[in-house]
Design a protein around this motif. Structure first.
Motif, PDB file in Angstrom:
ATOM      1  N   UNK A  57       0.844  -1.265   0.097  1.00  0.00           N
ATOM      2  CA  UNK A  57      -0.036   0.111  -0.009  1.00  0.00           C
ATOM      3  C   UNK A  57       0.930   1.171   0.026  1.00  0.00           C
ATOM      4  N   UNK A  58       0.647   2.049  -1.032  1.00  0.00           N
ATOM      5  CA  UNK A  58       1.596   3.420  -0.893  1.00  0.00           C
ATOM      6  C   UNK A  58       0.566   4.511  -0.438  1.00  0.00           C
ATOM      7  N   UNK A  59       1.032   5.048   0.619  1.00  0.00           N
ATOM      8  CA  UNK A  59       0.399   6.143   1.141  1.00  0.00           C
ATOM      9  C   UNK A  59       1.026   7.627   0.593  1.00  0.00           C
ATOM     10  N   UNK A  60       0.082   8.475   0.186  1.00  0.00           N
ATOM     11  CA  UNK A  60       0.683   9.823  -0.353  1.00  0.00           C
ATOM     12  C   UNK A  60      -0.060  10.711   0.358  1.00  0.00           C
ATOM     13  N   UNK A  61       1.042  11.806   0.682  1.00  0.00           N
ATOM     14  CA  UNK A  61       0.479  12.808   1.409  1.00  0.00           C
ATOM     15  C   UNK A  61       0.106  14.092   0.972  1.00  0.00           C
ATOM     16  N   UNK A  62      -0.347  14.883   1.298  1.00  0.00           N
ATOM     17  CA  UNK A  62      -1.021  16.328   0.894  1.00  0.00           C
ATOM     18  C   UNK A  62       0.041  17.369   0.652  1.00  0.00           C
ATOM     19  N   UNK A  63      -0.408  18.461   0.345  1.00  0.00           N
ATOM     20  CA  UNK A  63       0.868  19.486  -0.172  1.00  0.00           C
ATOM     21  C   UNK A  63       1.264  19.939   1.101  1.00  0.00           C
ATOM     22  N   UNK A  64       2.428  20.453   0.847  1.00  0.00           N
ATOM     23  CA  UNK A  64       3.117  21.025   2.153  1.00  0.00           C
ATOM     24  C   UNK A  64       3.133  19.797   3.362  1.00  0.00           C
ATOM     25  N   UNK A  65       3.515  18.677   2.973  1.00  0.00           N
ATOM     26  CA  UNK A  65       3.759  17.610   4.115  1.00  0.00           C
ATOM     27  C   UNK A  65       4.631  16.717   3.449  1.00  0.00           C
TER      28      UNK A  65
END
Length: 185
Positions: free
Chosen positions: A32-40
């Motif tokens: 599972x690849x977890x992708x953060x939000x902007x400025x994170x």
């Protein structure tokens, strides 16, 4: 206070660019690849990764321009980030099972699914993301203008107040400046 679970720091080269990701374990399970939000960055998933480990081998990815992945990468766009995610997925020993994306990361996850090419992908979970394309907003406190302002400032400040004052002097609103000061180190 809660302590985040243990993870291993890893780097992988994709199209000549070195990307950072955190491996939270559960080897042998579908990745599972977890992708953060902007400025994170990938640490956004530190406290939730272990909740997925029963079913997935969880990895938090620093998307291009974020965290320990390189800044100022060519073509910093949702499409380019989606291509990076797909290239990373194709390198997995076990076929990719899921992508989780928050905000900007959700847009990247949706774009990656739209591009396709990873037949094993069964689940996409997005939070705080709106499907569909739109033109980047410019002016005022748009994300692009805020990022450009941040890149124009010194890399360190003596205090949060000095940081806020510099952002306001550069034309950002006090509210955005205060939010950024609370969201950065």
């Amino acid at each position: 206070p809660l302590d985040p679970p243990a993870y291993a720091e890893n780097f992988v080269k994709i199209n000549g660019t070195r990307f950072h990701f955190q491996d939270y374990g559960a080897v042998g399970k579908p990745p599972m690849l977890c992708l953060h939000g902007g400025a994170a960055n990938a640490h956004w998933y530190d406290f939730v990764a272990q909740g997925f480990n029963a079913d997935y081998h969880v990895r938090g990815v620093d998307l291009r321009g974020h965290g320990q992945s390189p800044k100022r990468t060519p073509m910093p766009s949702i499409e380019a980030a989606a291509g990076d995610v797909l290239d990373l997925a194709r390198r997995e020993e076990t076929p990719l099972g899921a992508i989780v994306g928050h905000s900007f990361g959700g847009k990247v996850a949706l774009d990656a699914a739209g591009i396709g090419g990873v037949a094993s992908l069964e689940h996409i979970m997005i939070m705080d993301s709106v499907p569909g394309r739109r033109q980047p907003v410019r002016g005022g406190d748009s994300a692009i203008d805020v990022i450009e302002t941040l890149e124009s400032l010194p890399s360190a400040f003596e205090s949060k107040t000095e940081f806020i004052d510099a952002l306001v002097a550069a034309g950002r609103s006090r509210g955005v400046a205060q939010w950024l000061a609370g969201s950065t180190e």
